[in-house]
Design a protein around this motif. Structure first.
Motif, PDB file in Angstrom:
ATOM      1  N   GLN A  67       4.131  20.619   3.645  1.00 41.54           N
ATOM      2  CA  GLN A  67       4.367  19.277   2.784  1.00 41.54           C
ATOM      3  C   GLN A  67       5.664  18.740   3.711  1.00 41.54           C
ATOM      4  O   GLN A  67       6.623  18.693   3.266  1.00 41.54           O
TER       5      GLN A  67
ATOM      6  N   ARG B  15       1.256  -1.156  -0.330  1.00 41.61           N
ATOM      7  CA  ARG B  15       0.186   0.255  -0.049  1.00 41.61           C
ATOM      8  C   ARG B  15       0.905   0.882  -0.110  1.00 41.61           C
ATOM      9  O   ARG B  15       0.549   2.163  -0.329  1.00 41.61           O
ATOM     10  N   ARG B  16       1.838   1.314   0.576  1.00 38.01           N
ATOM     11  CA  ARG B  16       3.030   2.007  -0.209  1.00 38.01           C
ATOM     12  C   ARG B  16       4.151   2.409  -1.351  1.00 38.01           C
ATOM     13  O   ARG B  16       4.916   0.962  -1.743  1.00 38.01           O
TER      14      ARG B  16
ATOM     15  N   ASP C 265      -7.261   2.899  -0.881  1.00 32.86           N
ATOM     16  CA  ASP C 265      -5.926   3.643   0.454  1.00 32.86           C
ATOM     17  C   ASP C 265      -4.449   3.738   0.268  1.00 32.86           C
ATOM     18  O   ASP C 265      -3.866   3.460   1.013  1.00 32.86           O
ATOM     19  N   VAL C 266      -4.571   3.488  -1.408  1.00 34.81           N
ATOM     20  CA  VAL C 266      -2.895   3.169  -1.334  1.00 34.81           C
ATOM     21  C   VAL C 266      -2.401   4.831  -1.218  1.00 34.81           C
ATOM     22  O   VAL C 266      -3.112   5.767  -1.207  1.00 34.81           O
ATOM     23  N   GLU C 267      -1.078   4.951  -0.709  1.00 35.75           N
ATOM     24  CA  GLU C 267      -0.124   5.976  -0.669  1.00 35.75           C
ATOM     25  C   GLU C 267       0.933   5.900  -2.065  1.00 35.75           C
ATOM     26  O   GLU C 267       2.020   5.044  -1.682  1.00 35.75           O
TER      27      GLU C 267
ATOM     28  N   HIS D 213       3.036   7.766  -4.832  1.00 35.15           N
ATOM     29  CA  HIS D 213       4.448   8.765  -5.021  1.00 35.15           C
ATOM     30  C   HIS D 213       4.544   8.456  -6.476  1.00 35.15           C
ATOM     31  O   HIS D 213       5.477   7.427  -6.673  1.00 35.15           O
TER      32      HIS D 213
ATOM     33  N   HIS E 120      -9.172  11.017  -6.979  1.00 38.86           N
ATOM     34  CA  HIS E 120      -8.276  10.601  -5.641  1.00 38.86           C
ATOM     35  C   HIS E 120      -7.692  12.109  -5.349  1.00 38.86           C
ATOM     36  O   HIS E 120      -7.295  12.416  -6.149  1.00 38.86           O
TER      37      HIS E 120
ATOM     38  N   LEU F 157      -2.861  12.868  -4.514  1.00 35.82           N
ATOM     39  CA  LEU F 157      -2.407  12.444  -4.947  1.00 35.82           C
ATOM     40  C   LEU F 157      -0.927  12.893  -5.626  1.00 35.82           C
ATOM     41  O   LEU F 157      -0.560  13.837  -6.015  1.00 35.82           O
ATOM     42  N   SER F 158       0.249  12.301  -4.792  1.00 34.19           N
ATOM     43  CA  SER F 158       1.725  12.697  -4.641  1.00 34.19           C
ATOM     44  C   SER F 158       2.419  13.023  -6.108  1.00 34.19           C
ATOM     45  O   SER F 158       2.324  11.660  -7.127  1.00 34.19           O
TER      46      SER F 158
ATOM     47  N   GLY G 117       4.753  16.148  -3.756  1.00 33.19           N
ATOM     48  CA  GLY G 117       5.918  15.216  -2.931  1.00 33.19           C
ATOM     49  C   GLY G 117       7.199  15.200  -2.550  1.00 33.19           C
ATOM     50  O   GLY G 117       7.611  15.075  -1.496  1.00 33.19           O
TER      51      GLY G 117
END
Length: 431
Positions: free
Chosen positions: A244, A113-114, A139-141, A143, A164, A167-168, A202
């Motif tokens: 950030q 999930r990351r 639920d994903v992070e 980048h 969403h 989004l990074s 990000g």
């Protein structure tokens, strides 16, 4: 006999290389068979990885990362094995890196999930595909890299399709490959992210391996220049996103020490940033390109972990072995082994004979007198000394060069314990 090829069926297929002809063997039974490739128990050729060496490489590198004040998201493109990706994360990795949307889909489907999506994705159609994936895994992070307003537009499309927010986007600096080339391109990309409703800045990213040359000194100068540009781009991103939490990402498996030395102080001075390396191949190491890279690292001073010096060349251990059988001795000085370009990497050097076995007994000293001279699709040509006793049926263990382009030839790799016995069969999921 009946064989099932799908891994979710938990049974192995005769179409999967390395699996002996057995009737419907469940996948979980592989490690209970006592198979040894040196004994000829596997259908050859087969690719194995040394479980102990892999774990030692993992632990060493994660300790070094902690000591160097950096994190790592190992690049999953090397083995494309969700089980290995999870094992690295559970051991302390920050997350996982993928190269494209397809790889992201594989890792997400297995619970990661990351993710760092360390590449531009393409145009708006690719953005819609990424958006559909993000919608399925809210639920994903994630980048993702961008080096132009067009790349940002694709990510904005993804965020819109996924509904969403946040989004990074990591602004990618580059030379020799993708990445913004100058300040104007960086500023334009930052402005595009700020103008998009559902994106956020990000951090920054780069890849130093793209500027490497055969000249070690020239390579160090080129990496230093790229790190300077990355630091300058980070300052621009920080000015645009003052509060950030940011990422500074770089680092393959050959120059991770150099980029950490350059970037960790920038993150420390900022106080709200993390350096995330993306090294992946070093967990496997090899007998070629990375063996040479670790020797170069030692010439730069080696590894320091909590003040203690470690030799990279001595500490990282090659984990992959390609096993093949001698098929023919058609003429003096020549042997034909049963593997070829479909089975082994050859872009960074040919496989290296390590050990020779006959009826399970090692023939000491013979491997050092052999060399692979060329490959075709499924045959390896070996130079053999005129008095060499190599015979049809002998089994040779080969070291490889460049894990990334060897592992992608295999649907299954076999774990080996310290005694050379198969511990498990590990599926890969290349597209």
């Amino acid at each position: 006999m009946q064989f099932l090829a799908r891994w979710d069926s938990q049974r192995l297929s005769t179409t999967t290389r390395g699996i002996p002809v057995v009737d419907g063997l469940p996948a979980e039974e592989i490690g209970r068979q006592g198979w040894q490739p040196a004994q000829g128990d596997l259908a050859l050729p087969a690719l194995t990885f040394d479980e102990t060496a892999f774990a030692a490489n993992r632990d060493l590198f994660l300790r070094w990362c902690k000591s160097a004040s950096v994190a790592v998201a190992p690049h999953a493109k090397t083995p494309m094995s969700p089980k290995l990706a999870r094992s690295l994360r559970e051991a302390g990795a920050w997350g996982t890196t993928v190269a494209n949307i397809q790889q992201a889909a594989v890792l997400l489907s297995h619970g990661e999930r990351r993710l760092l999506l360390a590449n531009e994705i393409g145009g708006l159609a690719a953005g819609r595909r990424l958006g559909a994936l993000l919608r399925a895994y809210p639920d994903v992070e994630l980048h993702a890299f961008a080096d132009s307003p067009a790349a940002v537009a694709a990510l904005a499309e993804a965020a819109c399709v996924a509904n969403h927010s946040g989004l990074s986007v990591l602004i990618e600096l580059g030379a020799g490959r993708a990445g913004a080339r100058d300040r104007a391109a960086v500023e334009a990309t930052i402005a595009a992210v700020l103008a998009a409703d559902r994106l956020l800045l990000g951090g920054v990213a780069t890849y130093e391996g793209a500027v490497a040359t055969p000249d070690a000194d020239a390579t160090m100068r080129a990496i230093a220049a790229l790190m300077k540009r990355t630091g300058e781009a980070f300052a621009l991103v920080r000015a645009a996103a003052p509060h950030q939490k940011l990422i500074i990402s770089a680092g393959g498996s050959a120059y991770f020490d150099v980029v950490a030395h350059a970037l960790a102080p920038i993150a420390a001075a900022d106080g709200n940033a993390t350096v995330v390396l993306r090294s992946g191949a070093l967990f496997f190491a090899d007998h070629g390109i990375y063996a040479r890279a670790f020797a170069e690292l030692d010439r730069r001073g080696g590894l320091f972990i909590d003040g203690t010096h470690h030799s990279a060349a001595d500490s990282f251990r090659a984990a992959l072995t390609l096993w093949a059988e001698v098929l023919s001795r058609p003429e003096a000085g020549l042997a034909i082994a049963g593997f070829g370009m479909r089975d082994a990497s050859f872009d960074q050097g040919l496989p290296m004979p390590l050990r020779v076995f006959r009826d399970g007994v090692e023939l000491d000293g013979l491997a050092a007198r052999l060399s692979v001279t060329r490959l075709n699709d499924q045959h390896a040509f070996l130079s053999v000394p005129s008095d060499g006793p190599l015979a049809v049926g002998d089994i040779i263990a080969f070291g490889i060069s460049h894990p990334c382009t060897c592992l992608d030839r295999w649907r299954i790799i076999f774990g080996l314990d310290a005694d050379g016995v198969v511990t498990r069969a590990l599926p890969t999921q290349f597209g």
